[in-house]
Design an enzyme around this catalytic site. Structure first.
Site, PDB file in Angstrom:
ATOM      1  N   LYS A  52      40.786  -1.796  91.516  1.00 32.03           N
ATOM      2  CA  LYS A  52      39.721  -1.283  90.650  1.00 32.03           C
ATOM      3  C   LYS A  52      38.390  -1.918  91.026  1.00 32.03           C
ATOM      4  O   LYS A  52      37.366  -1.252  91.136  1.00 32.03           O
ATOM      5  CB  LYS A  52      40.053  -1.563  89.171  1.00 32.03           C
ATOM      6  CG  LYS A  52      41.151  -0.652  88.635  1.00 32.03           C
ATOM      7  CD  LYS A  52      41.667  -1.077  87.269  1.00 32.03           C
ATOM      8  CE  LYS A  52      42.839  -0.171  86.856  1.00 32.03           C
ATOM      9  NZ  LYS A  52      43.525  -0.597  85.653  1.00 32.03           N
ATOM     10  N   GLN A  96      43.298  -5.033  81.122  1.00 30.20           N
ATOM     11  CA  GLN A  96      44.476  -4.586  81.873  1.00 30.20           C
ATOM     12  C   GLN A  96      45.755  -4.803  81.059  1.00 30.20           C
ATOM     13  O   GLN A  96      46.002  -5.909  80.570  1.00 30.20           O
ATOM     14  CB  GLN A  96      44.542  -5.353  83.217  1.00 30.20           C
ATOM     15  CG  GLN A  96      45.661  -4.912  84.120  1.00 30.20           C
ATOM     16  CD  GLN A  96      45.514  -3.474  84.615  1.00 30.20           C
ATOM     17  OE1 GLN A  96      44.434  -3.042  84.984  1.00 30.20           O
ATOM     18  NE2 GLN A  96      46.611  -2.731  84.608  1.00 30.20           N
ATOM     19  N   ASP A 119      39.060   3.383  79.202  1.00 32.70           N
ATOM     20  CA  ASP A 119      40.457   3.839  79.255  1.00 32.70           C
ATOM     21  C   ASP A 119      40.706   4.999  78.287  1.00 32.70           C
ATOM     22  O   ASP A 119      41.741   5.661  78.368  1.00 32.70           O
ATOM     23  CB  ASP A 119      41.394   2.685  78.874  1.00 32.70           C
ATOM     24  CG  ASP A 119      41.983   2.004  80.097  1.00 32.70           C
ATOM     25  OD1 ASP A 119      42.066   2.667  81.155  1.00 32.70           O
ATOM     26  OD2 ASP A 119      42.361   0.825  79.997  1.00 32.70           O
TER      27      ASP A 119
END
Ligand code: NAP
Length: 280
Positions: A52, A96, A119
């Protein structure tokens, strides 16, 4: 049969986003920033976060990773998120997953400002998506949707069957396809006669985590098949779809690897830029 090349589509998307970041820099004299919080030593999580960070840097985003040991107190993480919520140089925040057991995932998700929730997991974004309003959309279903649109511009009236009802994949995918006027059936582990459901599908999305669950004789001729599954087996990484059989019947199919996977990170970058644009 069309092999849906997620690697290629993701590379094209990253190229577009790179140009967009350049334009935003000129327009606002600042660049979108993505901050990732990584807790603990989970090996796959470390790889995801590294990828990422690399992808964000490649398209010119400001990118930062904040690392904590898995003994970190929940309070410390929540305080850091609040600080990032108020930091103007941070457009998007991602924590995460999975988290260590002593940290409440839902609390973490709800502490991230919905405006910075790249997200798309915050209940406000989930609600907005299901109400058809503007929202951050979870990266993997967004990636599936963009791949589908490459194959079929007009999805209206198509019968879509989704296998799996997770908040991460199945549910947001349902909302995206409803918005496109598909008739959507969402199936799960308690569904009776899954094969019959799948046989109705013009569009089949499998997001389960079971290697080769979807067989060739489950597929309607000329269906589009999107395989979200990532399963480690003795033969390497495979999807939820028995690719060799299904590719003989389907009109188009995503491979695993090289299908949905590469789209997920590209969509995270897209979401970061969308958050930046919304806040400016
Ligand atoms: P999850 O939270 O475990 O959900 C799996 C879903 O599959 C559940 O709704 C479950 O039903 C359903 N299911 C289980 N067994 C079934 C069966 N025999 N028949 C029909 N449905 C069944 O998984 P997830 O997080 O959505 O992930 C799904 C897969 O996608 C995994 O392989 C994961 O690694 C992969 N993934 C890929 C990406 C990517 O970038 N490509 C990103 C995220 C995840 P119940 O609800 O009834 O339990």
């Amino acid at each position: 049969m069309i092999l849906i090349d997620g690697k290629k589509v993701a590379a094209e998307l990253r190229e577009e986003l790179k140009k967009e970041v350049k334009g935003l820099k000129t327009q606002y004299n600042k660049i979108p920033g993505l901050t990732v919080i990584l807790i603990g030593e989970d090996a796959p999580s470390k790889i995801y976060v590294k990828n990422k960070e690399k992808s964000a840097n490649e398209i010119g985003l400001k990118s930062e990773v904040i690392r904590y040991p898995d003994t970190v107190e929940e309070k410390t993480v929540l305080e850091k998120i609040k600080e990032l919520n108020n930091d103007e140089s941070v457009s998007g925040i991602l924590v995460q997953l999975p988290l260590p057991k002593h940290i409440d995932k839902q609390k973490v998700i709800e502490t991230i400002s919905p405006r910075k929730d790249v997200d798309g997991f915050h209940p406000m974004n989930v609600g907005n998506l299901s109400s058809g309003y503007n929202s951050s959309i979870p990266c993997t279903p967004l990636g599936c949707y963009l791949l589908l649109k490459k194959i079929e511009k007009n999805l209206s009236g198509k019968k879509a069957v989704i296998i799996g009802r997770s908040n991460l994949n199945g549910k947001p995918m349902t909302q995206l396809l409803l918005k496109e006027n598909c008739t959507v059936t969402i199936t799960h582990s308690k569904t009776k006669n899954l094969k019959n459901e799948c046989l109705q599908a013009d569009i089949l999305v499998a997001a389960v985590g079971m290697p080769g669950l979807v067989k060739g004789d489950w597929i309607k001729k000329d269906a589009i098949v999107i395989d979200v599954g990532i399963n480690k087996t003795d033969k390497g990484i495979v999807g939820d779809v028995a690719f060799d059989e299904v590719s003989k019947v389907a009109k188009a199919i995503t491979p695993v690897p090289g299908g949905v996977g590469p789209m997920t990170i590209a969509c995270l970058l897209k979401n970061t830029i969308e958050c930046f644009k919304r806040s400016n």
